[in-house]
Design a protein around this motif. Sequence first.
Motif, PDB file in Angstrom:
ATOM      1  N   PHE A 197      55.007  46.169  38.119  1.00  0.00           N
ATOM      2  CA  PHE A 197      55.285  45.034  39.052  1.00  0.00           C
ATOM      3  C   PHE A 197      54.073  44.057  38.645  1.00  0.00           C
ATOM      4  CE2 PHE A 197      56.559  48.359  42.525  1.00  0.00           C
ATOM      5  CZ  PHE A 197      57.995  48.070  42.234  1.00  0.00           C
ATOM      6  N   MET A 198      53.253  44.302  38.072  1.00  0.00           N
ATOM      7  CA  MET A 198      52.067  43.541  37.607  1.00  0.00           C
ATOM      8  C   MET A 198      52.311  43.146  36.004  1.00  0.00           C
ATOM      9  SD  MET A 198      50.550  42.509  40.262  1.00  0.00           S
ATOM     10  CE  MET A 198      48.740  41.751  40.126  1.00  0.00           C
ATOM     11  N   PRO A 199      52.431  41.857  35.707  1.00  0.00           N
ATOM     12  CA  PRO A 199      52.461  41.717  34.061  1.00  0.00           C
ATOM     13  C   PRO A 199      51.069  42.019  33.493  1.00  0.00           C
ATOM     14  CG  PRO A 199      52.439  39.637  35.194  1.00  0.00           C
ATOM     15  CD  PRO A 199      52.591  40.557  36.177  1.00  0.00           C
ATOM     16  N   GLY A 259      37.612  55.115  43.675  1.00  0.00           N
ATOM     17  CA  GLY A 259      36.762  53.943  43.465  1.00  0.00           C
ATOM     18  C   GLY A 259      36.857  53.367  44.947  1.00  0.00           C
ATOM     19  N   ARG A 260      35.960  52.528  45.120  1.00  0.00           N
ATOM     20  CA  ARG A 260      35.973  51.461  46.521  1.00  0.00           C
ATOM     21  C   ARG A 260      37.397  50.846  46.820  1.00  0.00           C
ATOM     22  NH1 ARG A 260      31.015  49.467  48.307  1.00  0.00           N
ATOM     23  NH2 ARG A 260      29.344  50.244  46.757  1.00  0.00           N
ATOM     24  N   SER A 261      37.735  50.670  48.054  1.00  0.00           N
ATOM     25  CA  SER A 261      38.813  49.719  48.347  1.00  0.00           C
ATOM     26  C   SER A 261      38.710  48.362  47.518  1.00  0.00           C
ATOM     27  CB  SER A 261      38.711  49.616  49.877  1.00  0.00           C
ATOM     28  OG  SER A 261      39.908  48.693  50.124  1.00  0.00           O
ATOM     29  N   GLY A 262      39.683  48.067  46.790  1.00  0.00           N
ATOM     30  CA  GLY A 262      39.700  46.761  46.077  1.00  0.00           C
ATOM     31  C   GLY A 262      39.267  46.580  44.523  1.00  0.00           C
ATOM     32  N   SER A 263      38.969  48.298  44.049  1.00  0.00           N
ATOM     33  CA  SER A 263      38.261  48.478  42.656  1.00  0.00           C
ATOM     34  C   SER A 263      39.450  48.280  41.654  1.00  0.00           C
ATOM     35  CB  SER A 263      37.790  49.582  42.794  1.00  0.00           C
ATOM     36  OG  SER A 263      38.522  50.752  43.043  1.00  0.00           O
ATOM     37  N   GLY A 264      40.713  48.277  42.403  1.00  0.00           N
ATOM     38  CA  GLY A 264      41.924  47.955  41.303  1.00  0.00           C
ATOM     39  C   GLY A 264      42.690  49.014  40.903  1.00  0.00           C
ATOM     40  N   LYS A 265      42.856  50.169  41.797  1.00  0.00           N
ATOM     41  CA  LYS A 265      43.555  51.467  41.535  1.00  0.00           C
ATOM     42  C   LYS A 265      44.929  51.230  41.848  1.00  0.00           C
ATOM     43  CE  LYS A 265      41.328  53.555  44.889  1.00  0.00           C
ATOM     44  NZ  LYS A 265      40.419  52.470  45.609  1.00  0.00           N
ATOM     45  N   SER A 266      45.401  50.268  42.880  1.00  0.00           N
ATOM     46  CA  SER A 266      46.804  50.151  43.201  1.00  0.00           C
ATOM     47  C   SER A 266      47.357  49.203  42.403  1.00  0.00           C
ATOM     48  CB  SER A 266      47.086  49.514  44.814  1.00  0.00           C
ATOM     49  OG  SER A 266      46.483  50.209  45.776  1.00  0.00           O
ATOM     50  N   THR A 267      46.499  48.173  41.775  1.00  0.00           N
ATOM     51  CA  THR A 267      46.885  47.274  40.558  1.00  0.00           C
ATOM     52  C   THR A 267      47.254  48.016  39.482  1.00  0.00           C
ATOM     53  OG1 THR A 267      45.429  45.664  41.786  1.00  0.00           O
ATOM     54  CG2 THR A 267      46.352  45.255  39.814  1.00  0.00           C
ATOM     55  N   LEU A 268      46.583  49.075  39.225  1.00  0.00           N
ATOM     56  CA  LEU A 268      46.657  49.763  37.964  1.00  0.00           C
ATOM     57  C   LEU A 268      48.039  50.564  38.079  1.00  0.00           C
ATOM     58  CD1 LEU A 268      45.841  50.993  35.351  1.00  0.00           C
ATOM     59  CD2 LEU A 268      44.851  52.814  36.699  1.00  0.00           C
ATOM     60  N   THR A 305      40.689  38.158  37.341  1.00  0.00           N
ATOM     61  CA  THR A 305      40.843  39.189  36.662  1.00  0.00           C
ATOM     62  C   THR A 305      40.955  40.413  37.655  1.00  0.00           C
ATOM     63  OG1 THR A 305      39.833  38.081  34.870  1.00  0.00           O
ATOM     64  CG2 THR A 305      40.140  40.515  34.705  1.00  0.00           C
ATOM     65  N   ILE A 306      41.780  41.172  37.849  1.00  0.00           N
ATOM     66  CA  ILE A 306      41.954  42.112  38.689  1.00  0.00           C
ATOM     67  C   ILE A 306      41.565  43.706  37.710  1.00  0.00           C
ATOM     68  CG2 ILE A 306      43.087  43.575  40.239  1.00  0.00           C
ATOM     69  CD1 ILE A 306      44.772  41.366  40.906  1.00  0.00           C
ATOM     70  N   LEU A 307      42.203  43.773  36.566  1.00  0.00           N
ATOM     71  CA  LEU A 307      41.975  44.964  35.874  1.00  0.00           C
ATOM     72  C   LEU A 307      41.263  44.204  34.669  1.00  0.00           C
ATOM     73  CD1 LEU A 307      45.072  47.296  36.037  1.00  0.00           C
ATOM     74  CD2 LEU A 307      42.874  47.355  37.628  1.00  0.00           C
ATOM     75  N   LEU A 324      45.918  40.121  35.421  1.00  0.00           N
ATOM     76  CA  LEU A 324      45.347  38.969  36.141  1.00  0.00           C
ATOM     77  C   LEU A 324      46.061  38.902  37.741  1.00  0.00           C
ATOM     78  CD1 LEU A 324      45.269  35.926  33.686  1.00  0.00           C
ATOM     79  CD2 LEU A 324      43.476  37.907  34.064  1.00  0.00           C
ATOM     80  N   GLY A 325      45.436  38.287  38.501  1.00  0.00           N
ATOM     81  CA  GLY A 325      46.125  38.113  39.927  1.00  0.00           C
ATOM     82  C   GLY A 325      45.650  36.767  40.152  1.00  0.00           C
ATOM     83  N   GLY A 326      46.790  35.612  39.897  1.00  0.00           N
ATOM     84  CA  GLY A 326      46.318  34.376  39.804  1.00  0.00           C
ATOM     85  C   GLY A 326      45.338  34.076  38.672  1.00  0.00           C
TER      86      GLY A 326
HETATM   87  N1  LIG Z   1      48.704  39.766  43.675  1.00  0.00           N
HETATM   88  C1  LIG Z   1      47.497  39.871  43.745  1.00  0.00           C
HETATM   89  N2  LIG Z   1      46.915  38.559  43.332  1.00  0.00           N
HETATM   90  C2  LIG Z   1      45.753  38.420  43.464  1.00  0.00           C
HETATM   91  N3  LIG Z   1      44.961  39.150  43.821  1.00  0.00           N
HETATM   92  C3  LIG Z   1      44.979  40.491  43.935  1.00  0.00           C
HETATM   93  C4  LIG Z   1      46.607  40.813  44.124  1.00  0.00           C
HETATM   94  N4  LIG Z   1      46.639  42.217  44.214  1.00  0.00           N
HETATM   95  C5  LIG Z   1      45.476  42.433  44.672  1.00  0.00           C
HETATM   96  N5  LIG Z   1      44.523  41.516  44.243  1.00  0.00           N
HETATM   97  C6  LIG Z   1      43.113  41.774  44.370  1.00  0.00           C
HETATM   98  O1  LIG Z   1      42.774  42.914  43.433  1.00  0.00           O
HETATM   99  C7  LIG Z   1      41.734  43.509  43.733  1.00  0.00           C
HETATM  100  C8  LIG Z   1      42.220  45.057  43.534  1.00  0.00           C
HETATM  101  O2  LIG Z   1      43.159  45.490  44.571  1.00  0.00           O
HETATM  102  P1  LIG Z   1      43.826  46.900  44.626  1.00  0.00           P
HETATM  103  O3  LIG Z   1      44.053  46.993  43.218  1.00  0.00           O
HETATM  104  O4  LIG Z   1      44.665  46.813  45.741  1.00  0.00           O
HETATM  105  O5  LIG Z   1      42.614  47.779  45.005  1.00  0.00           O
HETATM  106  P2  LIG Z   1      42.517  49.366  45.322  1.00  0.00           P
HETATM  107  O6  LIG Z   1      43.790  49.966  45.199  1.00  0.00           O
HETATM  108  O7  LIG Z   1      41.664  49.982  44.660  1.00  0.00           O
HETATM  109  O8  LIG Z   1      41.971  49.184  46.927  1.00  0.00           O
HETATM  110  C9  LIG Z   1      41.462  43.357  44.972  1.00  0.00           C
HETATM  111  O9  LIG Z   1      40.369  42.556  45.160  1.00  0.00           O
HETATM  112  C10 LIG Z   1      42.624  42.502  45.848  1.00  0.00           C
HETATM  113  O10 LIG Z   1      42.375  41.398  46.596  1.00  0.00           O
END
Ligand SMILES: Nc1ncnc2c1ncn2[C@@H]1O[C@H](COP(=O)(O)OP(=O)(O)O)[C@@H](O)[C@H]1O
Length: 605
Positions: A389-391, A373-382, A354-356, A349-351
């Motif tokens: 870094f993300m719980p 995947g597109r920008s914002g699809s959650g790759k960096s979050t994974l 649900t991000i992933l 979760l991000g706040g």
């Molecule tokens: N710390 C965070 N808190 C809330 N939302 C986040 C946070 N980090 C990223 N997001 C949201 O999570 C989604 C996935 O982001 P990200 O993982 O950066 O995607 P990608 O790397 O695929 O472009 C985006 O919609 C972004 O706005």
Amino acid sequence: MQSIRLFMRLAPYVRIRWPLTAAAYACALLSLTCSLVQPYLFLMLIDRVLTGGEKELLAPLLLASGGLAIGSMLLGTVQAAMFRYLGIRHTLDLREVILAHLRRLPMAEIERHGAGKYSALMGMDTATMGNFLNHVVKELLTQWYTLLFALAVIFYLDWQLALAALAVIPILLAIPRMFRSLIMRHTGAVRAHNEEIGTYLYESIEGSREIRVHGLERWERERNEARYRNLVGASVKDTLYRVLSAHSGSLAVSGIVVVVYGFGSGRVLDGTMTIGMLVALVSYLNNALAPVQAMNHFVGELQGGEVAMKRIEEFLCSPEEPMPRQGVAAEAKGQPWLPAVEAASLTVLGGEQTILDGVDFALKEGQTAAFVGRSGSGKSTLFRAILGFMPVETGLIRLGGVPHAAWTREFLNRRIGVVFQESFLFAGSIRDNIAIGRLDATDEEIYEAACKADLGTWIDSQPAGLATILGHRGDGLSGGQRQRVAIARVFLQRPEVLILDEPTSALDRGTEGQVLQSLAELMKGKTTLMSTHRLQTVEEADMIYVMEAGKVTDKGSHADLLQRGSAPYLAMLSRQSRISEADSFEDVALPSDLPLELSKRELPA
Ligand SMILES: Nc1ncnc2c1ncn2[C@@H]1O[C@H](COP(=O)(O)OP(=O)(O)O)[C@@H](O)[C@H]1O
Ligand SMILES: [Mg+2]
């Protein structure tokens, strides 16, 4: 009392250097004693030499007075230097404590607040507390000493006057209480405005490029002006109440001195008091009341300290990243550690958002997985979740069979090497910047890593070689060279697992090709998770995971996905082919008109 409480709160965070502190206080009190004896010498000068005619006393009295003045000056200088040293050391101690906590905060928390908040905390607040410990506390102690010393002499000279002076002190002490809450409120407001302005100033500097290219100077001025107005208002009120508090005290003291002069003059005329005694009395009375007045001055500083301390305590109580920093993760003993990475039903979760959402993947040792995947699809979050870094909300990540709940920071640092889209370089030499990968590396190893990352030619071309100094954030290097520094760090680190989060997407195509070669060299024999917009790199991956809105919508090798005609993957390739240079998977609208016009190259044989 307030100062003692504040001292007790602060003491656990700084190392009070007792011997030096004791020596500094001894010097301060001795220096003070030297000057406090002076009025008594003048009493003797007036009564015994001037009016009593004992001429032989003149020279010794003058000598004593001169000696005391020199002694007071020397001791005063030494104590000032000692207190300065202690003040700076204590400020730095406190800064270390704050920095140590900052290192344990969740990354997301730091990214949310940015540098402004933390620089105000580490700059302003620690300085205020250092000042409190070694200026305010010292002043308060020496003032009390002066008060008691002077009162003792006054009692000795005239006990009735001494009692009158004692009666006045509680009134003088009561004055600052009237201003206390007002000062506290405005000091808090000044601090808050300063923090906010700090954040904006930081952005103003970091965003210089944007401000210039968009011609935002006026917008910036207006934005700042609105914030300055609040600060100016609060600062003026803060000072006003502090000064009012101090001056009411001074006024009361002046009144008392006038009364004593009147009363004493009568007694001198009666012959019940000598002139020398009257002069000495007024002088000691001033000495006795000045500290009380000075304490009124310090009320403001104490309130400021209180506010700073509150901020520091609040920060130090903010929750830490749950992952332990050190210790051995529960690795299976005796078995070889295999760098496999897998996730099962992973939700992050991000706040509130649900991000992933239920991500699964499994990667055996030595394999390469590409996440597309597109920008914002959650790759960096994974990747951030794998880096701790993300719980993890629900589900599981395993690294070499060790579940995320058992990870320690040390375990991850040793096992995972990362190259982000943009790499942070520190001001300093290129050697130090590469050595970050492994701090105990020798110059030979650093140079070797630099060569593997294709930085060797550049380093050789520099007169200073590895000692070449880079500017702020690595100024002096191109984007490609910065990424190479990051790659060299990982060569030096020799991790078993690699995370490459769009490591070349900030580069032009020519540079990208060269950096990709270095990366290919780096990936040899390592388990790699990467996200990239480079088609060729994706094709070569053992496994491709297509991500959309936080979910894995399909997976398989390139050939496999094409064979099956995977709709999400084909959509991705279609977007790719729509950009003529075949540059990016991202940021292009998904075509509604499938099937797709794929370039011949992409079609299965
Ligand atoms: N710390 C965070 N808190 C809330 N939302 C986040 C946070 N980090 C990223 N997001 C949201 O999570 C989604 C996935 O982001 P990200 O993982 O950066 O995607 P990608 O790397 O695929 O472009 C985006 O919609 C972004 O706005
Ligand atoms: Mg990303």
